[in-house]
Design a protein around this motif. Structure first.
Motif, mmCIF file in Angstrom:
data_model
loop_
_atom_site.group_PDB
_atom_site.id
_atom_site.type_symbol
_atom_site.label_atom_id
_atom_site.label_comp_id
_atom_site.label_asym_id
_atom_site.label_seq_id
_atom_site.Cartn_x
_atom_site.Cartn_y
_atom_site.Cartn_z
ATOM 1 N N SER A 4 -7.746 11.215 -1.274
ATOM 2 C CA SER A 4 -8.706 11.510 -2.325
ATOM 3 C C SER A 4 -9.388 10.239 -2.824
ATOM 4 N N VAL A 5 -8.586 9.233 -3.162
ATOM 5 C CA VAL A 5 -9.152 7.981 -3.677
ATOM 6 C C VAL A 5 -9.978 7.297 -2.593
ATOM 7 N N ALA A 6 -9.470 7.337 -1.349
ATOM 8 C CA ALA A 6 -10.213 6.717 -0.255
ATOM 9 C C ALA A 6 -11.545 7.434 -0.067
ATOM 10 N N GLY A 7 -11.548 8.761 -0.237
ATOM 11 C CA GLY A 7 -12.788 9.512 -0.094
ATOM 12 C C GLY A 7 -13.807 9.092 -1.137
ATOM 13 N N THR A 8 -13.337 8.942 -2.368
ATOM 14 C CA THR A 8 -14.238 8.493 -3.428
ATOM 15 C C THR A 8 -14.742 7.086 -3.123
ATOM 16 N N THR A 9 -13.817 6.224 -2.719
ATOM 17 C CA THR A 9 -14.198 4.848 -2.387
ATOM 18 C C THR A 9 -15.232 4.843 -1.275
ATOM 19 N N LEU A 10 -14.967 5.651 -0.254
ATOM 20 C CA LEU A 10 -15.883 5.747 0.881
ATOM 21 C C LEU A 10 -17.271 6.125 0.396
ATOM 22 N N ASN A 11 -17.306 7.114 -0.473
ATOM 23 C CA ASN A 11 -18.605 7.609 -0.891
ATOM 24 C C ASN A 11 -19.334 6.637 -1.788
ATOM 25 N N GLN A 12 -18.579 5.995 -2.674
ATOM 26 C CA GLN A 12 -19.241 5.093 -3.611
ATOM 27 C C GLN A 12 -19.629 3.788 -2.953
ATOM 28 N N SER A 13 -18.807 3.310 -2.006
ATOM 29 C CA SER A 13 -19.135 2.037 -1.365
ATOM 30 C C SER A 13 -19.975 2.262 -0.124
ATOM 31 N N GLY A 14 -19.899 3.460 0.448
ATOM 32 C CA GLY A 14 -20.668 3.759 1.645
ATOM 33 C C GLY A 14 -20.092 3.164 2.909
ATOM 34 N N GLN A 15 -18.906 2.552 2.825
ATOM 35 C CA GLN A 15 -18.373 1.880 4.018
ATOM 36 C C GLN A 15 -17.339 2.760 4.701
ATOM 37 N N ALA A 16 -17.850 3.761 5.406
ATOM 38 C CA ALA A 16 -16.993 4.804 5.957
ATOM 39 C C ALA A 16 -15.972 4.258 6.943
ATOM 40 N N ILE A 17 -16.426 3.434 7.868
ATOM 41 C CA ILE A 17 -15.533 3.005 8.950
ATOM 42 C C ILE A 17 -14.378 2.195 8.398
ATOM 43 N N GLU A 18 -14.699 1.266 7.487
ATOM 44 C CA GLU A 18 -13.646 0.433 6.930
ATOM 45 C C GLU A 18 -12.634 1.284 6.168
ATOM 46 N N VAL A 19 -13.136 2.201 5.341
ATOM 47 C CA VAL A 19 -12.229 2.979 4.498
ATOM 48 C C VAL A 19 -11.352 3.887 5.364
ATOM 49 N N ILE A 20 -11.970 4.514 6.379
ATOM 50 C CA ILE A 20 -11.168 5.373 7.254
ATOM 51 C C ILE A 20 -10.132 4.541 7.995
ATOM 52 N N GLY A 21 -10.546 3.344 8.422
ATOM 53 C CA GLY A 21 -9.610 2.447 9.099
ATOM 54 C C GLY A 21 -8.418 2.120 8.215
ATOM 55 N N ILE A 22 -8.708 1.775 6.959
ATOM 56 C CA ILE A 22 -7.627 1.427 6.031
ATOM 57 C C ILE A 22 -6.706 2.637 5.843
ATOM 58 N N THR A 23 -7.301 3.810 5.640
ATOM 59 C CA THR A 23 -6.484 5.004 5.410
ATOM 60 C C THR A 23 -5.561 5.265 6.592
ATOM 61 N N MET A 24 -6.145 5.176 7.790
ATOM 62 C CA MET A 24 -5.323 5.426 8.972
ATOM 63 C C MET A 24 -4.209 4.399 9.077
ATOM 64 N N ALA A 28 -3.993 2.377 19.121
ATOM 65 C CA ALA A 28 -4.595 3.705 19.065
ATOM 66 C C ALA A 28 -5.494 3.810 17.839
ATOM 67 N N MET A 29 -4.979 3.268 16.724
ATOM 68 C CA MET A 29 -5.748 3.332 15.496
ATOM 69 C C MET A 29 -7.062 2.573 15.625
ATOM 70 N N LEU A 30 -6.940 1.358 16.150
ATOM 71 C CA LEU A 30 -8.116 0.523 16.329
ATOM 72 C C LEU A 30 -9.135 1.255 17.194
ATOM 73 N N GLY A 31 -8.639 1.832 18.281
ATOM 74 C CA GLY A 31 -9.507 2.567 19.196
ATOM 75 C C GLY A 31 -10.237 3.681 18.480
ATOM 76 N N ALA A 32 -9.494 4.441 17.704
ATOM 77 C CA ALA A 32 -10.105 5.574 17.010
ATOM 78 C C ALA A 32 -11.178 5.097 16.042
ATOM 79 N N VAL A 33 -10.861 4.026 15.313
ATOM 80 C CA VAL A 33 -11.810 3.543 14.308
ATOM 81 C C VAL A 33 -13.105 3.091 14.956
ATOM 82 N N VAL A 34 -12.979 2.285 16.007
ATOM 83 C CA VAL A 34 -14.210 1.752 16.582
ATOM 84 C C VAL A 34 -14.947 2.819 17.371
ATOM 85 N N ALA A 35 -14.195 3.720 17.983
ATOM 86 C CA ALA A 35 -14.860 4.792 18.717
ATOM 87 C C ALA A 35 -15.711 5.591 17.739
ATOM 88 N N PHE A 36 -15.140 5.787 16.556
ATOM 89 C CA PHE A 36 -15.880 6.515 15.520
ATOM 90 C C PHE A 36 -17.192 5.813 15.215
#
Lengths: 459, 344
Positions: free
Chosen positions: A413-433, B15-23
């Protein structure tokens, strides 16, 4: 051939070991190279499209509010000392256990070893905490905090909800699993009904049900149900008195620690006595007496460990005290009830995997029902139970992300808000994962360690 | 044991890195948005699906609303079908960035950071809005300044939560945000009593109130705590496409100014002596061709959805359930701030 020593004449590229390493290195280099190319490609793409990239945004002001925040200790001063003491104590205990294991005398088999490890694990960090607690500074998330802090708050909320749900689901699953095998018709049928109903309804539906259909239909704040003095229940949550530390807390914790040691020593003594003479000394009552009596004595003599801050209705909501929000409660209920049903089946299958002869043999030896279960069946059942149990904990933790549907501010939830407000989708998704991966690997590591301990030891 | 653990960590990270950059590694398409739409024969428009009046999908899957109509207008100007894609506040920018939609018309506030960080461009303002508060009438609250300590339900991923935080901070008041992914859920929780206050853009509050079980139970606070210029976005760098969307909006505003309506547009195109009308509807000049669309692009757009005023009245105006007065969204000549650059 004056030197005499035979030298392998085969060419280096024919050496099996060299080749094994070589091919692995090639594959690894290929993978890393491909990863690097994709990474560069991504960065170029982002730059071309004018989309901001990089992790610098984590230091920017978040600007949004989060409903549930716990103070985060700053990584400085007393907190660092406390962490160092806790980690150091743990490392020393692991080292001692390893040394003792090599000498074939497990650390916990001697009273001294046990007391020493407990002291290292609990007393040392506790003492450091007591000395330095004045210098520990915490940061409570506000709108002025950074995106990084917001994500940490989300992580803490995820951990809070997962941890509590894991414990509740385990207790519930154990009880229901044993009830599934009960000789009582009603108990057995009820347990079956529970398992079949709960595990066949999607979790998201259940969480939404708990939130909207159960908790939101409670009375409003002004018509709160008074569960007990100063405990209120309404559709904004459960309001409880909050304990606040007083001077008596440290002595009481010390008394509790001493009581734990004393109770353990007494239990060992009783067991040794039983092994020697066959006479069973009372264990539960004296142990309980120590665990309750010593801290109580400390409280009486040295002052209460804490005072209670009571919640009271001011303005729109209750203020003071502490609150279990509807979001938290619904999520914990949903997760523990759902995963409890799976764990119940795991426990049942584990118990049934122990051959009938074991139970009969234990009964033939004259053990009572509880003893049969605790001393004979469960230790063997655990070997079957632990691996699937691990996956339940893993999926429970990941399922906590469904809290986003009912406004619980966990990581997604917080990451989603952060993603939306900062616009940095890839970084935020990366951090979450990365965060979920880390949590899962930690759980796996812990459970694998425990699994290795309960497996049959081959001699 | 430890070995396995380390290998698992290594693989997991890879795997994570791959997924992120593929995205992130979706290749930038060389074709312009207009070419893509023409070859597809269809324009894809990202809209809201749960905000009656602005963007809403009914049980049969039909989209309707103010934002939806602007997409229809652009589609009609190009002479292609429009397909709608429902987006949450959280997905909307990614959907446009990645090319899943050609234009985003989803009550989105124009801010500098969104305009500069996201690789997107705001091309027009279709609705001038401001954030407000809705509370239960029974609370007896007369002003938002009395809302200290209140619980506030809202949808996450919007400027709303930032304005809310700013406003309470500026006024030295405490509040508890309860953030939902979906507007429906936020409203449901507010109605169930989880929150004292629901906050959103005033137009949205009117829309949500109209969808509430008992609209009369709720009142809007008089305060407007923010400026919310809402409008469509396109991807940064495709200027031709941005021009088409921007000037379609302008054409609809100009049409209202010039009295061109859905009903009379064909007849006006034939008979009007007004040179600006003639240029707008493509009877004279080459405005449409210069932009890369047909000469009668504006005529087709007006014929499809009507002029700005008609779109407004049909979806959100005083005669609808939302009952929103034109206010700022009136033409400049009638006391509002709608002001289209000239068609010349």
């Amino acid at each position: 051939m004056a030197e005499g020593a035979p030298i392998s004449r085969s060419a280096i590229w024919r050496n099996a070991q060299v080749r094994a390493v070589f091919y692995q290195a090639v594959v690894l280099a290929g993978a890393v190279g491909a990863g690097f190319v994709i990474f560069q490609n991504t960065l170029t793409n982002l730059r071309q499209r004018g989309i901001s990239s990089g992790f610098g945004f984590l230091r920017n002001e978040a600007g949004f509010g989060i409903a549930e925040v716990v103070p985060i200790p700053r990584l400085e001063g007393g907190f660092l000392a406390f962490m160092a003491a806790a980690l150091g104590g743990l490392l020393v205990v692991i080292l001692l256990a390893w040394v003792a294991g090599r000498r074939r005398r497990p650390l916990w088999s001697s009273g001294w070893g046990m007391a020493a490890s407990l002291a290292l694990l609990l007393l040392l960090p506790g003492a450091v905490l007591y000395v330095t607690h004045g210098t520990i500074r915490t940061e409570t998330y506000t709108e002025q905090s950074t995106y990084g802090t917001a994500l940490i708050v989300g992580l803490i909320n995820t951990v809070l909800v997962s941890l509590v749900s894991c414990v509740l689901a385990t207790v519930l699953g154990l009880l229901i699993g044993i009830a599934r095998l009960s000789s009582n018709f009603l108990v057995r049928r009820f347990a079956t009904l529970y398992v079949e109903v709960v595990r066949n309804i999607p979790l998201l539906l259940q969480i939404v049900f708990w939130y909207f259909a159960v908790i939101q239909t409670l009375p409003s704040v002004r018509q709160s149900i008074v569960v007990a003095p100063n405990v209120f229940l309404n559709n904004r949550g459960v309001y409880l008195p909050r304990p606040e530390a007083e001077a008596g807390l440290a002595p009481m914790l010390l008394a509790l620690f001493l009581a734990v040691i004393a109770a353990m020593l007494w239990t060992r003594h009783a067991r040794a006595e039983r092994d020697r003479t066959g006479r069973q000394l009372p264990v539960v009552l004296p142990a309980l007496g120590m665990l309750i009596g010593l801290p109580a004595l400390s409280g009486l003599v040295l002052g209460a460990p804490f005072t209670l801050a009571h919640p009271e209705l001011r303005g729109f909501n209750f203020q003071g005290g502490m609150v279990l929000t509807p979001e938290y409660t619904a999520l914990v209920l949903g997760l523990s009830v759902f995963h409890g049903s799976y764990i119940a089946e795991i426990v049942r299958s584990g118990i049934e995997a122990v051959s009938k002869g074991q139970r009969e043999a234990a009964q033939a030896l004259g053990l009572r029902g509880g003893h049969v279960m605790r001393l004979v069946i469960l230790p063997q059942a655990l070997r079957v139970i632990i691996p699937p149990q691990t996956s339940q904990y893993l999926s429970l933790t990941k399922n906590s992300s469904l809290g986003v549907a009912i406004a619980y501010p966990e990581l997604v939830s917080v990451a989603g808000t952060t993603l939306n407000q900062s616009g940095q989708a890839i970084e935020v998704i990366g951090i979450t994962m990365a965060v979920y991966l880390t949590i899962s690997l930690l759980i796996s590591m812990g459970m694998n360690w425990y699994n290795a301990r309960v497996q049959l030891v081959q001699r | 044991m430890m070995r396995d653990g380390r290998i698992a960590t290594g693989w997991g990270l890879l795997a994570m890195l791959g997924a992120v950059v593929a995205f992130g590694a979706i290749p930038a398409s060389a074709a312009t948005t207009l070419e893509t739409i023409r070859s597809r024969g269809q324009m894809i428009c990202g809209v809201n699906n749960e905000l009656p009046g602005f963007g809403y999908v009914d049980a049969q899957g039909n989209y309707s609303g103010f934002d939806v109509d602007f997409c229809r207008a652009v589609g009609a100007a190009l002479g292609v079908d429009v397909r709608f894609r429902a987006l949450t506040p959280r997905d909307r920018f990614s959907a446009l960035q990645s090319g899943e939609v050609d234009v985003l018309s989803r009550n989105t506030t124009w801010t500098i950071s969104r305009d500069t960080n996201l690789g997107l461009d705001f091309v027009a303002t279709t609705y001038y809005d401001g954030q407000g508060f809705m509370v239960r009438k029974s609370l007896g609250v007369k002003s938002a300044k009395e809302l200290g300590g209140a619980s506030v339900c809202l949808t996450t991923g919007t400027t709303t939560e930032l304005n809310l935080a700013d406003w309470f901070r500026a006024n030295g008041l405490q509040y508890k945000p309860v953030l939902f992914e979906k507007a429906d859920d936020a409203l449901k929780a507010y109605e169930a009593g989880r929150c004292d206050v629901h906050t959103s853009d005033k137009s949205q509050l009117a829309s949500l109130r109209s969808a509430a079980k008992n609209p009369g139970e709720h009142v809007l606070m008089p305060e407007v705590i923010s400026k919310e210029p809402l409008g469509p976005l396109t991807r940064h760098g495709d200027n031709q496409w941005a021009d088409i969307v921007r000037w379609t909006v302008n054409a609809l505003i100009t049409a209202e100014e010039l009295g061109v309506t859905k009903a009379n547009v064909d007849q006006v195109a034939k008979s009007s002596k007004n040179p600006e009308v003639q240029r707008l509807l493509g009877t004279t000049g080459s405005l449409g061709k210069d932009m890369g669309v047909g000469a009668d692009w504006a005529l087709k757009a007006i014929k499809a959805v009507g002029n700005y005023g008609e779109i407004y009245d049909r979806n959100v105006g005083p005669q609808t359930k939302l009952a929103l007065e034109r206010g700022l969204n009136q033409l400049w000549s009638k006391g509002g701030i709608l002001f289209s650059p000239p068609f010349r």
